[in-house]
Design a protein around this motif. Structure first.
Motif, PDB file in Angstrom:
ATOM      1  N   GLY A  60      31.207   5.166   2.341  1.00 18.43           N
ATOM      2  CA  GLY A  60      30.339   4.296   3.119  1.00 18.43           C
ATOM      3  C   GLY A  60      29.278   3.565   2.327  1.00 18.43           C
ATOM      4  N   GLY A  63      29.996  -0.270   1.719  1.00 17.78           N
ATOM      5  CA  GLY A  63      29.822  -1.068   2.930  1.00 17.78           C
ATOM      6  C   GLY A  63      28.359  -1.345   3.230  1.00 17.78           C
ATOM      7  N   THR A 154      25.391   7.692  -0.633  1.00 15.14           N
ATOM      8  CA  THR A 154      25.468   8.485   0.589  1.00 15.14           C
ATOM      9  C   THR A 154      25.464   9.937   0.151  1.00 15.14           C
ATOM     10  OG1 THR A 154      27.900   8.482   0.627  1.00 15.14           O
ATOM     11  CG2 THR A 154      26.776   6.741   1.858  1.00 15.14           C
TER      12      THR A 154
END
Length: 186
Positions: A60, A63, A154
């Motif tokens: 993630g 993104g 993350t």
């Protein structure tokens, strides 16, 4: 083991998007991908589940970094290979630069690699990544564009068996001029 310096043929391991962005940030994403090019896709001694787990990348993060880059007109520099090959978020002298253990997972194919293999991996991704960041920053400074570097990561909700309940984490060294206002706004 890994590819030899003579093997060639690997795709570019670093990409830059929106290099000319005029916003005040430069975003970097050192763990953007879990891609393991041959021969690393079979030589590290890890499972298919390991290849998609947090040990291989920051799911993630790319993104989020791309969204911020577009929204804030900011350059983005990111890696296109897994941190299991080489961790671009580590100094070249760190013992965990090429991890033999990631969280609790042994990376057998990274044990006792020869100096030529370490140098190959440095030249594959680590040095190009840091050179790309330096180039983007230098060009911005030449144009007089204010610049704050923000690295996007993350984190896994459970790390080495310990729960990590936070939704957002901000890490900085001594200069808190960006982190403190963000924390206050959150």
């Amino acid at each position: 083991m890994g590819a030899s310096p003579q093997s060639g043929g690997m795709a570019q391991a670093v990409e830059v998007e929106n290099a000319e962005g005029g916003g005040p940030f430069v975003f970097v994403c050192d763990h953007a991908s879990n891609f393991l090019p041959p021969p690393y896709d079979t030589s590290l001694g890890i499972t298919e589940a390991d290849k998609i787990a947090h040990i291989a990348w920051d799911p993630g993060a790319l993104g989020v970094a791309r969204g911020l880059s577009r929204a804030l007109d900011a350059p983005l520099v990111f890696t296109t290979v897994s941190r299991l090959i080489i961790d671009c978020n580590r100094e070249e002298t760190r013992p965990d630069l090429i991890p033999c253990l990631s969280e609790t997972t042994e990376i057998a194919g990274n044990r006792d690699i020869p100096a030529a293999e370490k140098d190959f991996r440095l030249n594959l991704a680590h040095r190009p990544f840091h050179n790309a960041i330096d180039k983007v920053i230098s060009q911005r400074l030449e144009r007089g564009v204010p610049t704050a570097v923000v690295s996007i990561h993350t984190f896994t909700p459970v790390y080495k068996g310990n729960s990590r309940p936070w939704e957002i984490g901000l890490i900085s060294e001594n200069d808190r001029s960006l982190a403190d206002p963000v924390i206050a706004d959150l």
